[in-house]
Design a protein around this motif. Structure first.
Motif, PDB file in Angstrom:
ATOM      1  N   ALA A 126       0.828  -1.210   0.000  1.00  0.00           N
ATOM      2  CA  ALA A 126       0.000   0.000   0.000  1.00  0.00           C
ATOM      3  C   ALA A 126       0.861   1.258   0.000  1.00  0.00           C
ATOM      4  CB  ALA A 126      -0.923  -0.004   1.211  1.00  0.00           C
ATOM      5  N   GLU A 303      -9.033   1.388   3.186  1.00  0.00           N
ATOM      6  CA  GLU A 303      -7.993   1.808   2.245  1.00  0.00           C
ATOM      7  C   GLU A 303      -7.112   0.625   1.828  1.00  0.00           C
ATOM      8  OE1 GLU A 303      -6.003   4.294  -0.278  1.00  0.00           O
ATOM      9  OE2 GLU A 303      -7.844   4.699   0.858  1.00  0.00           O
ATOM     10  N   GLN A 307      -6.857  -0.832  -2.057  1.00  0.00           N
ATOM     11  CA  GLN A 307      -5.583  -1.027  -2.760  1.00  0.00           C
ATOM     12  C   GLN A 307      -5.268  -2.510  -2.966  1.00  0.00           C
ATOM     13  OE1 GLN A 307      -2.231   1.416  -1.709  1.00  0.00           O
ATOM     14  NE2 GLN A 307      -3.501   2.970  -0.708  1.00  0.00           N
TER      15      GLN A 307
END
Length: 829
Positions: A126, A303, A307
């Motif tokens: 990430a 998040e 990703q």
């Protein structure tokens, strides 16, 4: 480290009569050899295997297939007929053939070359996590809300810029602890170190090639993967990342408790993908709801999923102290489900993972089971643990990856099924415990409204969905756990040969129990000659087992140690095989309860040897509910009543239970107590499953039949063995009820747990207890939890403690006596 290739699991053990040492050659790469045992038929073989001897083969069962009811499409994905035949491999056996190079130098540097060739780089992980999380609208709103909280009662909320900046700094500090900063270079270095370390204190780490192929196929779907392993040891954190690294699969981000946030060590964990979270997600240090922390965690997970990163979550929350799978703590799983609901990702693939150890690196959890407080982790304790590990050997490890399934498919299937509200423990058990009390039936309006409220915006449906999903995952992961040699030996010594046995007899029963495990479609974490494997297990169990040399045929006599810590440790490893026999053990204990009730109340002219199958099944269902905090006997999509019925059918197939002749059945009229039994369990415990067709002959259309118990010595011994498996649990629960008789409340739950545990320990020290392992602290906690759920105790929250007092239902002494009689009816004294 000797890297000579030997057969995986073929353990060469020579036990020297002049010393108590085992010489065991190292186990390396995969082979499917099985040892033969030419000895006489023993308990297990003669009791249950005769009917299916022609079905037994040397092929391992393939475990971990996903549910065909809840995820039928996923069941067909990533799987083909050739996958089960791919066999096992030892992950820590690395030589030049695993690299691109050959020759003398490649053999000397094979670990370095292997690690260097693994596919791991910065672009896999990430990017800009901290900034993306802080800039999210949900986090921004949480920051403003916290900054504008009124400082005093009656004051107005203000959005002071200084207060907002202060909260932003607080949010950034939280993210510094929460966000991992993965280093590919450190992952490679750690991979090399772990190859060295694992080869020094593990014989092998086995995986199934077919399962890894399914995981690799899942990674090609460009979807986030969630690995959910059982949690038995601190080494679990590193083990999964190491295996994935060895197979060029991206390392997952690992959710770890903030108790491991130790200087230096925490930096290493973050570089390897670990991130630290609070044990209680919503609770701030002052005891209030921490909405800022919740928002940061939610957006952080969202998040990562956006990703397409992989996650590793331990549903149990903490390591199992009992050797059984603990109850699910689905807080972090709920964040994943909410992220799917908010369309942060089109789908998520769920992968339950089973992990089994011959011996955990912690050795045991005796101090905590004896009631001592858990010691906080520190850098010094970690360093001591590493040095201790280097001086010992911990046998074999087996890791099983279950078949990946689609979270989206699971959610959709749940929203389309008109499933009634689940029964609380009080609704399920009180009618059976207190039959004279009016039944607490489920409200029909609530039950009827559920099918119309099963959408993702309904909070009751969301909670039920997450709870069922967590149970589904843990049940699959637990069923995928291979049975190790130490599990079988410990189980036999505690519940078959508690007074000791000759080594040859122990080997015979070990071989037969191994075949029983395979016949039930559970896998083994070992192979090889039974004599050698038993000696290997005895060596690993160490001081828990006493070995003496008898004058008769100069044979060794094996007895389990009677010391309380040793019995606790044997019980921990014995529980590794409990899930294989748990359903049959429940039927065996219920069989005793039904028989003793018939003899006590009379049979009204009916044959005392005949037992109503429906009565037996209902009794077994009530025992399942009573012990629901100890283990899970079925998936949430299954009806407990039907599962118990199938278990009875299995014992009929074994020949342990016999269907009475038609003439005998016609002469039997149910006694008054059996007629009343149907009213003691609520209606949702029906014969019919939701998945069955209307014209099925299963259910009310099926006529009850009567059974007889086989009187052969082998079958009677097998039933006794099954009843002993649940003996410690039932003794702990019955002793807890006796302790309730002297209850003087109200009292704090923590204080009551300590007093009850001290009572059980005293019973064991005075040799009053039949099973010393009934005094473990995990049994105490689960017993009190059950008592709260069935309404024995009322609980009120006071600050951070819970206050217990007797409920009005169990205030009369006679009702507590009925609860004791209910539990003791299952016990064989």
């Amino acid at each position: 480290m000797d890297e000579t290739a030997l057969s995986l699991g073929t353990i060469d053990v020579s036990y020297l009569s002049t010393s108590a040492e085992c010489s065991i050659s190292r186990c390396k790469h995969s082979s499917e050899e099985w040892g033969e045992c030419n000895s006489r038929p023993t308990l297990f073989r003669s009791a249950t295997l005769k009917w299916k001897e022609t079905l037994l083969s040397r092929k391992r069962p393939f475990v971990g297939r996903c549910c065909y009811v809840c995820t039928p499409q996923s069941r067909d994905n990533f799987f083909n007929a050739s996958i089960p035949s791919l066999g096992l491999r030892n992950v820590i056996y690395i030589n030049e053939t695993h690299t691109r190079y050959r020759g003398w130098l490649a053999r000397r540097l094979c670990y370095v070359l292997f690690v260097q060739e693994r596919d791991v780089h910065k672009g896999m992980f990430a990017k800009n996590l901290t900034e993306n999380v802080l800039n999210n609208s949900r986090v921004q709103k949480a920051i403003v809300d916290e900054a504008s909280e009124p400082s005093a009662p009656g004051s107005f909320a203000q959005t002071d810029p200084k207060a907002i900046n202060k909260v932003k700094k607080k949010a950034r500090r939280i993210l510094q602890e929460m966000v991992a900063n993965v280093s590919p270079a450190l992952i490679r270095l750690t991979g090399w170190v772990l190859l060295k370390l694992f080869n020094s204190f593990f014989w092998n780490i086995q995986i199934h090639r077919g399962q890894i192929e399914m995981v690799k196929a899942a990674t090609e779907m460009n979807l986030p993967l969630i690995f959910l392993p059982v949690h038995k040891s601190h080494i679990d954190y590193l083990l999964l990342t190491f295996i994935l690294f060895c197979h060029n699969i991206k390392a997952p981000y690992i959710a770890a408790g903030n108790n491991l946030n130790i200087p230096i060590f925490s930096t290493l964990i973050r570089k390897l993908g670990g991130f630290f979270i609070r044990r209680k997600l919503d609770q701030s240090p002052d005891g209030r709801k921490d909405f800022l922390y919740r928002a940061l965690l939610y957006v952080h997970i969202e998040e990562l999923l956006r990703q397409q990163q992989f996650l590793e979550i331990f549903l149990e929350g903490t390591r199992s102290r009992s050797g059984k799978t603990s109850g699910a703590r689905a807080g972090l799983l709920s964040v994943v489900v909410d992220a799917l609901f908010s369309n942060a990702t089109p789908d998520v693939l769920i992968i339950p993972v089973g992990i089994s150890y011959d011996r955990i690196i912690e050795g045991h959890y005796n101090s905590e089971q004896l009631g001592k407080p858990k010691k906080n982790e520190s850098l010094w304790s970690i360093a001591r643990g590493v040095f201790r590990m280097l001086r010992k050997n911990y046998g074999c490890v087996r890791v099983d990856f279950a078949q990946p399934f689609s979270l989206k498919e699971y959610v959709n299937s749940q929203s389309q099924k008109p499933v009634p509200a689940p029964l609380s423990l009080e609704q399920a058990l009180l009618p059976a415990i207190l039959p004279s009390r009016p039944n607490d039936t489920v409200d029909e309006g609530t039950e009827a409204s559920l099918p119309n409220s099963r959408d993702i915006t309904s909070e009751p449906f969301r909670r039920e969905l997450i709870s069922n999903l967590a149970e589904h995952i843990l049940f699959t992961a637990n069923k995928s756990c291979a049975v190790m040699s130490t599990h079988i030996v410990a189980c036999l010594l505690l519940y078959r040969h508690r007074q000791g046995t000759d080594l040859s007899r122990l080997v015979e029963d070990f071989f037969s129990m191994k075949e029983e495990v395979l016949a039930r479609d559970f896998d083994l974490g070992f192979s090889g000659n039974s004599d050698d494997v038993v000696m290997h297990a005895i060596h690993l169990l160490g001081n828990c087992v006493n070995i003496t040399n008898t004058s008769r045929n100069n044979e060794f006599f094996i007895t389990p140690s009677t010391m309380i810590p040793a019995v606790f440790e044997l019980n921990f490893y014995s529980n590794g095989v409990l899930h294989v026999f748990i359903r049959e053990a429940i039927i065996a204990c219920s069989l005793h309860a039904v028989q003793s009730r018939r003899y006590r109340n009379g049979t009204n002219g009916a044959s005392p040897s005949l037992i109503s199958q429906e009565h037996l099944v209902r009794k077994a269902a009530s025992l399942c509910y009573l012990l629901s905090n100890e283990f899970t006997v079925s998936l949430p999509c299954q009806v407990i009543y039907q599962v118990c019925h199938e278990s009875v059918e299995r014992l009929i197939q074994y020949g342990i239970l016999l269907v009475a002749e038609q003439d005998d059945q016609e002469d039997v009229s149910p006694s008054l107590t059996e007629q009343q039994w149907d009213k003691k369990l609520p209606e949702p415990l029906s014969w019919r499953s939701d998945e069955e067709d209307e014209d099925s002959d299963f259910g009310e259309e099926q006529r009850d039949c009567y059974l007889k118990v086989s009187q052969s010595q082998e079958h009677q011994q097998y039933i006794t063995f099954l009843q002993r498996l649940l003996g410690p649990l039932l003794e702990a629960y019955s002793s807890a009820v006796i302790f309730v008789h002297n209850f003087s409340g109200p009292v704090s739950e923590s204080e009551y747990l300590q007093k009850l545990h001290r009572h059980l320990i005293n019973r064991t020290e005075k040799n009053v207890a039949v099973y010393a392992e009934s005094a473990t602290y995990s049994h105490v906690k689960n017993a009190v939890k059950v008592f709260k759920e069935i309404g024995v105790f009322n609980q009120t929250k006071q600050r951070r403690d819970t206050i217990l007092e007797l409920s009005t239902t169990f205030l009369p002494q006679r009702n507590r006596q009925k609860l004791l009689e209910f539990i003791m009816s299952f016990m064989v004294l």
